[in-house]
Scaffold this motif. Sequence first.
Motif, PDB file in Angstrom:
ATOM      1  N   VAL A  38     -10.022   5.739  -4.666  1.00 27.56           N
ATOM      2  CA  VAL A  38     -10.841   5.068  -5.685  1.00 27.56           C
ATOM      3  C   VAL A  38     -11.763   4.108  -4.950  1.00 27.56           C
ATOM      4  CG1 VAL A  38     -10.822   3.631  -7.759  1.00 27.56           C
ATOM      5  CG2 VAL A  38      -8.954   5.256  -7.351  1.00 27.56           C
ATOM      6  N   LYS A  61     -11.462  -1.467  -9.752  1.00 26.03           N
ATOM      7  CA  LYS A  61     -10.578  -0.477  -9.109  1.00 26.03           C
ATOM      8  C   LYS A  61      -9.133  -0.994  -8.974  1.00 26.03           C
ATOM      9  CE  LYS A  61     -12.305  -1.531  -4.424  1.00 26.03           C
ATOM     10  NZ  LYS A  61     -13.051  -2.773  -4.807  1.00 26.03           N
ATOM     11  N   VAL A  67      -6.901   2.577  -3.166  1.00 25.73           N
ATOM     12  CA  VAL A  67      -8.060   1.818  -3.642  1.00 25.73           C
ATOM     13  C   VAL A  67      -8.677   1.128  -2.437  1.00 25.73           C
ATOM     14  CG1 VAL A  67      -8.627  -0.330  -4.833  1.00 25.73           C
ATOM     15  CG2 VAL A  67      -7.371   1.447  -6.037  1.00 25.73           C
ATOM     16  N   VAL A 120     -15.944   3.813  -9.052  1.00 25.04           N
ATOM     17  CA  VAL A 120     -15.865   2.888 -10.192  1.00 25.04           C
ATOM     18  C   VAL A 120     -16.952   1.836 -10.042  1.00 25.04           C
ATOM     19  CG1 VAL A 120     -14.316   1.350 -11.473  1.00 25.04           C
ATOM     20  CG2 VAL A 120     -13.353   3.186 -10.112  1.00 25.04           C
TER      21      VAL A 120
END
Lengths: 233, 756
Positions: free
Chosen positions: A38, A46, A195, A211
């Motif tokens: 992500v 995130k 992430v 994102v």
Amino acid sequence: MPIVEFKDVTRVYTSGDHELKALDGVNLSLDEGKFIVVLGPSGAGKSTLLNLLGGLDNPTSGKILVNGQDISGYSSDTLADYRASTVGFVFQFYNLIPTLTVYENVALVKQICADALDPEDMIARVGLSDHLEQFPAELSGGEQQRVSIARALAKNPKILLCDEPTGALDSQTGVVVLKLLLSMARDFGKTIVIVTHNQNIARMADVVVRVKNGRIVSCESQAHPLSAEEVDW
Amino acid sequence: MLTRKLFRTARAYKAQFISMIVMVALGVGVFLGFNMEWYSIERNTGSFFEETKLADYRLYSEAGFSRADLDALLAVDGIDAATRMLSVNVSIQDSEQSLSLNVSEDYTVSTMLVTDGAPYDPEADGLWLSDRFAGANGISIGDELTLAYRGFKITAPVLGLAKSGEQLICVGDSTQVMPDYSKFGFAYLTPKKYRAAILLDFYPQINLRSPLSKEALEAAAAKALGRTIMVVPKEDTTSYGEAMGESKEGKAMGGILPVLFLAIALLAMTTTMHRITANEKRQIGTLKALGFKDRRILRHYASYGFVIGLIGTALGIALGYGICYIIMNPNGMMGTYFDMPRWELAMPGFCWGVLALIVGFMTLISVLSVRKMLSGTAAEALQPYVPRKMRRIALERTPLWKRLQFGTRWNLRDVLRHKSRSAMTLIGIVGCMLLLVGGLGMRDTLNGFLRLIDEDVSNYVTMVSLAENSDADGAMALADALDADWDAASGISVNGKTVMLEIVDNGRDKYRFVDADNAVTPLSDEGAYVCMRLAKDIRVGDTVTFSPYGSSDTYSVKVIGVLRSVMTENLVMSRACAERVGVPYSITTLYTDVPASELPDSSLIASAQSHAAIMETYDSFTQIMDLMIALLIVAAVVLGVVVLYNLGLMSYIERSRELATLKVLGFRDRQIGRLLISQNAWLTVVGVLLGIPAGALTLKLLIDKLAGEYELKMFIGPVTYIVSIVLTFGVSLFVGIIVARKNRKIDMVEALKGVD
């Protein structure tokens, strides 16, 4: 069959009169056994996404299905059980218990997981068999992160969630840790969600989710992810 | 701007700030409470004694003093004032009450303070009555009383009501512990009325005021009167002696318990301030990096301790006044004991110095805590505080360690890693336990003492006091008629000290004596017994020489044993022993199973008190004690809660990251709560184990300090142990649960942010 599904998930933080939409109607579907990265700038949402998936936080609205079960309405105890059985966490700052030794930090999970894996075996797999009796403060950052990986995997979770796992490490150590993380996750057939804001890591992923401002901008599968050696660090 | 920061920091750490303020207030409150008590006693009784011209010395002569004797004494250099006195116990006709009847010929010494009615007039034809006795018995000015004294009947109207320094503690004799105004009071009769009633100028006593020492006065009096006279200083009288005894007890209490409270407050302050400054290290570094001078930052953090010290001290002063007021007010604890006009609370001067020191210490602790964080460069100061690294403990090398649960290992290491925090927790628990064991143990000890008097010493139904100088044969015949034990009590001088000589015939087992182990001991005729207080200077086997009041004769007797005296310091011997030694005596008290109502009408009997009535006089004494103990228990519980809550909270804040990690791993709130409470429980077990001997030791220390007043045998009952342990565990568990509940509110996301 997706292992994770976000259905119109919104998370609003309220502080006084101010409202901050950390996630705004997120829909996302992640398949089992994949390596998902992500990506997004700071404040994109995130970490919120990871925290919701990890059962550390509840959504303001929407549904989060894990293995077909909606975890968004779980009570505090059910969420604790969910965290114990389904997800494993690896943090940027390791979060080991300073008063427990390497072995104890990993063996700790046996207190809560019925099907925990052998702690010594997990420590051996991260290459720290010689450090069983040492305390976290006696280890380097990379070593501490390896203990944290051993601990996360010792729980035998379905999903491994990592929040900037190499963020506190120098790039060389970061690569070593990342390689270890990926190989172990693959060996055990885990779904792994990392992430990060490090674009290089994204090049190794099966799926890259971007994102921004609390929304999913894109969710792309990569047909030919690179290995750690192939990435220009 | 930094002042604003002070207030905001105080808000952020409100639990710590409040608990430190409470601890300082508690310490100061207990310290001032006890110290103000003794000081207020000294001040109020002192001014009352002065106002009513309390005699410095009393001279006794059974044959009485003549006017010429008085004049001879008044001519002595160093005697400022003197009066011939009569001071005897008389009964009021047709009632169960009796009075201490006083006649002061010149009314220059041992006067009274008239609170109602006519001012004192030596020519008046009546008496002035104790206002509290009048109040308790519904007697008003104008009422007439008939007093029986040596076969004479004195009928006189009440002309006024009064208080007197001589009667500050108005008790019939040394066997009565507390005044009971429904039964006993005092009256001042004019010399004119006295002479008219008994047709004589008989004054067996001279009261005088003089700055001379006892020895100097004895010598001067002997020279002036041409004979040796027994001199009794005011220290040996109930009113003055007991008042000073109370003050001494207050000093003893004020010297032990407050020290404990204050020490705990200072220690807790040290730990807490260190934690606060450690948490504030980044901010301290930031201020330094911004260009604030070290001195300015020091001053800012010093103000934390200063403000806490100041507010705590101010509240403590209020609390101290409150505690002192509970003890020292006319309707309060001391009010049942002392009868005096003024009850002003006052603080001894040195307390201000101690208070200033406390505030100073608090400030110093802050300064020292922050100085550690300030050392080095601004960059170093900006680094977060790093607690000491974990070291393996010896236990880890034993096979036992492997068998310990992870929670136990975690808690053990945490306790050892945060030694000062754990030590403080332990001290808090030990302190709580110590106060409970000490306080309740004091109650056990005093109740045991009263039980000893009630059950072992007093095996009679009625105690009959005989009129002064009643004839020996008559008294002996009365004793036989009543099947009574008898006691001839009189004052004697032993090594310059005034003590009681008790010559006893207790063949009928009504009035008993006990040894140091509280075992009932029959009196041997082979020699005399000393009380435990006298036994410090006089050993068994020694020969003790004494002389009775009002006599220059001396007698010697061998000491053959030590007895526990439940009352005054005494020398006890059997009748046979006394007769062998040749000491004259006159029976003062009979102990019989004949009820008071069935006693014969005899002029020998001055008054009679039932065993039950005597024990009742101790009720207010036990009530005072119970209130003190209740105060102590409340203080112990508050201390325990405050110390444990403060430290529990610090422990929780320090471990919030670890607790959050456990939560993330999947530990349930209840499991984590159990972990936190079990650490408290372990420390409580250790604290309780240490607290029991510490409490017993404190009690011993208190009893030793009171040894000059009472011959107490230390006793701690099983209930005391159970109550203390249950209360201490209760406090620990209660605080543990409150702190553990906070765990539910841990924001895992927030707690795991930032650097380890």
